[in-house]
Design a protein around this motif. Structure first.
Motif, mmCIF file in Angstrom:
data_model
loop_
_atom_site.group_PDB
_atom_site.id
_atom_site.type_symbol
_atom_site.label_atom_id
_atom_site.label_comp_id
_atom_site.label_asym_id
_atom_site.label_seq_id
_atom_site.Cartn_x
_atom_site.Cartn_y
_atom_site.Cartn_z
ATOM 1 N N PRO A 69 0.840 -1.201 0.000
ATOM 2 C CA PRO A 69 0.000 0.000 0.000
ATOM 3 C C PRO A 69 0.879 1.256 0.000
ATOM 4 C CG PRO A 69 -0.372 -1.332 1.989
ATOM 5 C CD PRO A 69 0.703 -2.004 1.194
ATOM 6 N N VAL A 70 0.411 2.284 -0.666
ATOM 7 C CA VAL A 70 1.148 3.546 -0.710
ATOM 8 C C VAL A 70 0.913 4.284 0.600
ATOM 9 C CG1 VAL A 70 1.390 5.746 -1.897
ATOM 10 C CG2 VAL A 70 0.935 3.669 -3.217
ATOM 11 N N PRO A 71 1.985 4.641 1.311
ATOM 12 C CA PRO A 71 1.786 5.361 2.571
ATOM 13 C C PRO A 71 1.340 6.800 2.321
ATOM 14 C CG PRO A 71 4.124 5.173 2.088
ATOM 15 C CD PRO A 71 3.394 4.387 1.030
ATOM 16 N N ILE A 72 0.526 7.302 3.211
ATOM 17 C CA ILE A 72 0.115 8.705 3.163
ATOM 18 C C ILE A 72 0.797 9.394 4.329
ATOM 19 C CG2 ILE A 72 -1.809 10.314 3.354
ATOM 20 C CD1 ILE A 72 -3.548 8.175 2.029
ATOM 21 N N MET A 73 1.593 10.410 3.993
ATOM 22 C CA MET A 73 2.340 11.142 5.011
ATOM 23 C C MET A 73 1.767 12.550 5.117
ATOM 24 S SD MET A 73 6.030 9.767 3.886
ATOM 25 C CE MET A 73 6.854 9.711 5.448
ATOM 26 N N GLN A 112 -3.911 10.272 13.416
ATOM 27 C CA GLN A 112 -3.016 9.118 13.291
ATOM 28 C C GLN A 112 -2.296 9.101 11.942
ATOM 29 O OE1 GLN A 112 -5.696 5.868 14.147
ATOM 30 N NE2 GLN A 112 -5.504 6.195 16.343
ATOM 31 N N LEU A 113 -1.682 10.236 11.608
ATOM 32 C CA LEU A 113 -1.011 10.375 10.326
ATOM 33 C C LEU A 113 0.483 10.102 10.440
ATOM 34 C CD1 LEU A 113 -2.844 13.621 9.229
ATOM 35 C CD2 LEU A 113 -3.219 11.324 8.327
ATOM 36 N N LEU A 114 1.043 9.497 9.422
ATOM 37 C CA LEU A 114 2.486 9.305 9.351
ATOM 38 C C LEU A 114 3.140 10.650 9.087
ATOM 39 C CD1 LEU A 114 2.653 6.137 7.054
ATOM 40 C CD2 LEU A 114 2.894 6.225 9.541
ATOM 41 N N THR A 115 4.316 10.854 9.637
ATOM 42 C CA THR A 115 5.019 12.122 9.452
ATOM 43 C C THR A 115 6.324 11.894 8.693
ATOM 44 O OG1 THR A 115 6.190 11.921 11.549
ATOM 45 C CG2 THR A 115 4.051 13.052 11.583
ATOM 46 N N THR A 116 6.955 12.972 8.335
ATOM 47 C CA THR A 116 8.219 12.924 7.617
ATOM 48 C C THR A 116 9.182 13.943 8.216
ATOM 49 O OG1 THR A 116 9.278 13.164 5.450
ATOM 50 C CG2 THR A 116 7.388 14.578 5.872
ATOM 51 N N ASP A 117 10.452 13.708 8.049
ATOM 52 C CA ASP A 117 11.479 14.665 8.446
ATOM 53 C C ASP A 117 12.214 15.193 7.223
ATOM 54 O OD1 ASP A 117 11.008 14.460 11.196
ATOM 55 O OD2 ASP A 117 12.245 12.651 11.346
#
Length: 184
Positions: free
Chosen positions: A141-145, A158-163
């Motif tokens: 599955p494509v992650p949603i960030m 509950q969202l994925l984050t990025t740096d």
């Protein structure tokens, strides 16, 4: 320079703004496709404002489109960023959808014009769609960030984050401008 042209200023109640540009920040047309899908589902679309200034576009990169019918020039559609009031079947609130091509020039001026428009319509939340090319197996599955101006929004949803740090498109510039202006 007047950047934003108002067509109609409807009275809105706590509108949510959704933004999706085509261009560099739109890998696989994910952002423009999401916004396009919403527009296709709309029961009513009312144009409220647009930005068409040649100060923002390089017409050798973002080409205007000519319309010819039976050999007669019907006119030219110039690149534009559009703000539309959209009514969806299962959405009870006011929804303003912003779409158009990523501009090539004067991003600070453009983002200021959009932030001013968001203030003028009393937007309560702004959601920016963007996408980038990444190494994702086609079987996963494509992650949603997400990036937000408030950590609570990320946790609550509950969202994925990025740096990520590096080059950005107009979505990153508008995100920063909205955050500086106090939008969440």
């Amino acid at each position: 320079m007047k950047s934003l042209n108002w067509h109609e200023k409807p009275e809105l109640h706590e509108p949510t703004v959704l933004v999706g540009f085509s261009g560099w920040s739109d890998a696989a047309d994910a952002a423009s496709g999401a916004v396009g899908y919403l527009l296709e589902q709309a029961t009513q679309i009312t144009p409220i404002a647009s930005i068409t200034s040649e100060d923002f576009f390089d017409f050798s990169q973002t080409r205007p489109e000519i319309h010819i019918s039976s050999g007669v020039n019907q006119g030219i559609a110039w690149p534009a960023i559009r703000l539309n009031l959209v009514r969806l079947p299962d959405w009870n609130g006011d929804l303003v959808v912003v779409d158009g091509p990523e501009p090539e020039f004067r991003w600070p001026t453009l983002t200021d014009a959009l932030v001013d428009a968001f203030h003028e319509i009393d937007a309560t939340s702004i959601v920016l769609f963007g996408s980038f090319v990444g190494r994702i197996a086609h079987t996963l599955p494509v992650p949603i960030m997400a990036v937000a101006s408030d950590e609570g929004l990320l946790r609550e949803n509950q969202l994925l984050t990025t740096d990520y740090e590096g080059p950005t498109g107009i979505v990153g510039a508008l995100n920063a401008a909205c955050s500086s202006a106090g939008f969440s």
